[in-house]
Design an enzyme around this catalytic site. Structure first.
Site, short mmCIF file in Angstrom:
data_model
loop_
_atom_site.label_atom_id
_atom_site.label_comp_id
_atom_site.label_asym_id
_atom_site.label_seq_id
_atom_site.Cartn_x
_atom_site.Cartn_y
_atom_site.Cartn_z
CG HIS A 203 43.43 36.45 37.95
ND1 HIS A 203 42.63 36.10 36.98
CD2 HIS A 203 43.56 37.89 38.41
CE1 HIS A 203 42.04 37.48 36.63
NE2 HIS A 203 42.50 38.25 37.38
CG HIS B 73 44.56 41.05 41.53
ND1 HIS B 73 45.46 41.66 40.35
CD2 HIS B 73 43.53 40.70 40.85
CE1 HIS B 73 44.61 41.62 39.56
NE2 HIS B 73 43.67 41.15 39.61
P1 5GP Z 1 41.55 41.20 36.39
O1 5GP Z 1 41.15 42.39 35.77
O2 5GP Z 1 41.14 40.09 35.58
O3 5GP Z 1 41.28 40.88 37.66
O4 5GP Z 1 43.16 41.03 36.43
C1 5GP Z 1 43.78 40.81 35.25
C2 5GP Z 1 45.35 41.13 35.43
O5 5GP Z 1 46.03 40.47 34.63
C3 5GP Z 1 45.46 42.59 35.25
O6 5GP Z 1 45.89 43.24 36.49
C4 5GP Z 1 46.55 42.80 34.34
O7 5GP Z 1 47.48 43.73 34.43
C5 5GP Z 1 47.28 41.45 34.03
N1 5GP Z 1 47.69 40.67 32.92
C6 5GP Z 1 46.92 40.90 31.91
N2 5GP Z 1 47.84 40.47 30.94
C7 5GP Z 1 49.12 40.15 31.44
C8 5GP Z 1 50.39 39.65 30.88
O8 5GP Z 1 50.40 39.30 29.88
N3 5GP Z 1 51.32 39.47 31.97
C9 5GP Z 1 51.28 39.70 33.25
N4 5GP Z 1 52.22 39.56 34.05
N5 5GP Z 1 50.06 40.22 33.70
C10 5GP Z 1 48.93 40.44 32.84
#
Ligand code: 5GP
Length: 141
Positions: free
Chosen positions: A98, A100
């Site tokens: 993903h 951001h």
């Molecule tokens: P990472 O740490 O893998 O770069 O980012 C994962 C992101 O997913 C985090 O910023 C977190 O807030 C978001 N996230 C995790 N679970 C959910 C969810 O159930 N719904 C949404 N909309 N965002 C999520």
């Protein structure tokens, strides 16, 4: 199925801002800043190391389109950080690739190393999430 597969399929609700054959974009629940959006390949790939050229073209080409819609949705947005965490050592917590898209505002006093260290979800009601998502989604109409 990981959590983002379930969001893409609609099994878990999300505040969707954009969808096409290749990507699904929705508000990050943490809203590091208002409008913080995740752009996710529909194809299940765990991180950038699993991208081939075709997937990279499909996904990365969409980032400017979605970034511009987010910026247009709110005149107070003056910048944007685009970040992808790949691998546990890089802070990845959801192992479905993903991107951001984090809007920046003048004097928002954030460092540029942002997600997922900040969780503002308690400051956003469902109505507020929906209002932001609708403002972005309507830019594609
Ligand atoms: P990472 O740490 O893998 O770069 O980012 C994962 C992101 O997913 C985090 O910023 C977190 O807030 C978001 N996230 C995790 N679970 C959910 C969810 O159930 N719904 C949404 N909309 N965002 C999520």
């Amino acid at each position: 199925m990981d959590i983002f597969d379930k969001i893409i399929s609609g099994e878990i609700p999300s505040y969707k801002v954009y969808e096409d054959n290749d990507v699904f974009a929705f508000l990050d629940i943490s809203q590091v800043t208002p409008g913080h959006t995740l752009v996710v390949p529909k194809q299940h790939v765990s991180d950038i190391f699993a991208y081939d050229d075709d997937l990279a073209q499909k996904i990365l080409l969409k980032l400017p389109l979605i970034a511009k819609a987010i910026k247009k949705s709110n005149p107070a947005i003056t910048g944007m950080n685009i970040q992808s965490n790949n691998g546990q050592s890089a802070g990845q917590t959801v192992f479905h690739s993903h991107w951001h898209l984090i809007p920046r505002f003048d004097n928002d006093n954030l460092s540029s190393v942002l997600a997922p260290t900040i969780d503002n979800s308690e400051n956003f009601s469902p109505d507020q999430y929906q209002k932001i998502a609708t403002a972005i989604a309507s830019q594609f109409e």
